[in-house]
Motif scaffolding. Structure first.
Motif, PDB file in Angstrom:
ATOM      1  N   UNK A   6      -9.286  -2.546  11.445  1.00  0.00           N
ATOM      2  CA  UNK A   6     -10.153  -3.607  10.940  1.00  0.00           C
ATOM      3  C   UNK A   6     -11.419  -3.008  10.361  1.00  0.00           C
ATOM      4  N   UNK A   7     -11.727  -3.407   9.150  1.00  0.00           N
ATOM      5  CA  UNK A   7     -12.943  -2.954   8.472  1.00  0.00           C
ATOM      6  C   UNK A   7     -13.866  -4.148   8.290  1.00  0.00           C
ATOM      7  N   UNK A   8     -15.127  -3.882   8.141  1.00  0.00           N
ATOM      8  CA  UNK A   8     -16.071  -4.962   7.900  1.00  0.00           C
ATOM      9  C   UNK A   8     -15.925  -5.437   6.466  1.00  0.00           C
ATOM     10  N   UNK A   9     -15.953  -6.739   6.296  1.00  0.00           N
ATOM     11  CA  UNK A   9     -15.848  -7.328   4.960  1.00  0.00           C
ATOM     12  C   UNK A   9     -17.056  -6.884   4.124  1.00  0.00           C
ATOM     13  N   UNK A  10     -16.852  -6.779   2.848  1.00  0.00           N
ATOM     14  CA  UNK A  10     -17.949  -6.393   1.952  1.00  0.00           C
ATOM     15  C   UNK A  10     -18.969  -7.507   1.914  1.00  0.00           C
TER      16      UNK A  10
ATOM     17  N   UNK B 154     -13.209  -7.647   9.546  1.00  0.00           N
ATOM     18  CA  UNK B 154     -14.127  -8.228  10.525  1.00  0.00           C
ATOM     19  C   UNK B 154     -15.082  -9.131   9.757  1.00  0.00           C
ATOM     20  N   UNK B 155     -15.251 -10.375  10.198  1.00  0.00           N
ATOM     21  CA  UNK B 155     -16.135 -11.273   9.446  1.00  0.00           C
ATOM     22  C   UNK B 155     -17.592 -10.838   9.522  1.00  0.00           C
ATOM     23  N   UNK B 156     -18.319 -11.144   8.483  1.00  0.00           N
ATOM     24  CA  UNK B 156     -19.755 -10.854   8.460  1.00  0.00           C
ATOM     25  C   UNK B 156     -20.503 -12.112   8.903  1.00  0.00           C
ATOM     26  N   UNK B 157     -20.444 -12.370  10.194  1.00  0.00           N
ATOM     27  CA  UNK B 157     -21.167 -13.514  10.738  1.00  0.00           C
ATOM     28  C   UNK B 157     -22.191 -13.014  11.746  1.00  0.00           C
ATOM     29  N   UNK B 158     -22.914 -13.940  12.341  1.00  0.00           N
ATOM     30  CA  UNK B 158     -23.979 -13.566  13.272  1.00  0.00           C
ATOM     31  C   UNK B 158     -23.451 -12.822  14.490  1.00  0.00           C
ATOM     32  N   UNK B 159     -22.227 -13.108  14.893  1.00  0.00           N
ATOM     33  CA  UNK B 159     -21.646 -12.446  16.070  1.00  0.00           C
ATOM     34  C   UNK B 159     -21.310 -10.992  15.772  1.00  0.00           C
ATOM     35  N   UNK B 160     -20.768 -10.712  14.588  1.00  0.00           N
ATOM     36  CA  UNK B 160     -20.284  -9.377  14.255  1.00  0.00           C
ATOM     37  C   UNK B 160     -21.320  -8.499  13.551  1.00  0.00           C
ATOM     38  N   UNK B 161     -22.334  -9.104  12.973  1.00  0.00           N
ATOM     39  CA  UNK B 161     -23.326  -8.350  12.199  1.00  0.00           C
ATOM     40  C   UNK B 161     -23.993  -7.222  13.009  1.00  0.00           C
TER      41      UNK B 161
ATOM     42  N   UNK C 144      -2.934  -1.763  20.925  1.00  0.00           N
ATOM     43  CA  UNK C 144      -4.009  -1.531  21.896  1.00  0.00           C
ATOM     44  C   UNK C 144      -5.372  -1.873  21.318  1.00  0.00           C
ATOM     45  N   UNK C 145      -6.161  -2.585  22.126  1.00  0.00           N
ATOM     46  CA  UNK C 145      -7.433  -3.107  21.627  1.00  0.00           C
ATOM     47  C   UNK C 145      -8.565  -2.112  21.672  1.00  0.00           C
ATOM     48  N   UNK C 146      -8.335  -0.891  22.104  1.00  0.00           N
ATOM     49  CA  UNK C 146      -9.413   0.083  22.206  1.00  0.00           C
ATOM     50  C   UNK C 146      -9.717   0.773  20.877  1.00  0.00           C
ATOM     51  N   UNK C 147      -8.948   0.516  19.855  1.00  0.00           N
ATOM     52  CA  UNK C 147      -9.122   1.201  18.570  1.00  0.00           C
ATOM     53  C   UNK C 147      -9.247   0.188  17.439  1.00  0.00           C
ATOM     54  N   UNK C 148     -10.143  -0.754  17.607  1.00  0.00           N
ATOM     55  CA  UNK C 148     -10.279  -1.870  16.657  1.00  0.00           C
ATOM     56  C   UNK C 148     -10.585  -1.404  15.238  1.00  0.00           C
ATOM     57  N   UNK C 149     -11.531  -0.484  15.117  1.00  0.00           N
ATOM     58  CA  UNK C 149     -12.045  -0.141  13.793  1.00  0.00           C
ATOM     59  C   UNK C 149     -11.190   0.875  13.043  1.00  0.00           C
ATOM     60  N   UNK C 150     -10.035   1.235  13.610  1.00  0.00           N
ATOM     61  CA  UNK C 150      -9.078   2.013  12.824  1.00  0.00           C
ATOM     62  C   UNK C 150      -8.381   1.106  11.827  1.00  0.00           C
TER      63      UNK C 150
END
Length: 91
Positions: free
Chosen positions: A84-88, A33-40, A76-82
């Motif tokens: 996708x991880x946030x970028x360092x 997951x990008x570390x931008x203003x939308x995802x932060x 399925x889109x209900x389990x995104x964070x399984x």
């Protein structure tokens, strides 16, 4: 004790299996997951102890729209964070 040909072959197979498993560990991981203003805000919510399920509702609200659709064949889109991880964070 002397090792026979079968013992050496068995050891080589075990080492090869461990090497293959180690190499492919985490290969199912999705893009970070990008570390931008939308995802932060979502990353900060998780860091502050928010539930993963509640945080993923933000993913679904945004990525279920035609503006940011999920790619064809996406699971399925209900389990995104399984997957996708946030970028360092960059220092």
């Amino acid at each position: 004790m002397k090792l026979g040909k079968r013992d050496v072959l068995f050891l080589v197979l075990i080492v090869a299996l461990v090497a293959v498993l180690a190499r492919h560990r985490g290969s199912e991981q999705g893009k970070p997951v990008p570390l931008d203003a939308v995802h932060r805000p979502f990353q900060e919510a998780l860091a502050n102890g928010a539930a993963r399920e509640a945080t993923e509702q933000g993913c679904v609200r945004c990525h279920a729209t035609a503006a940011r659709p999920l790619p064809p064949g996406h699971p399925p889109k209900e389990q995104c964070l399984y997957c996708h991880r946030f970028a360092a964070p960059r220092h």
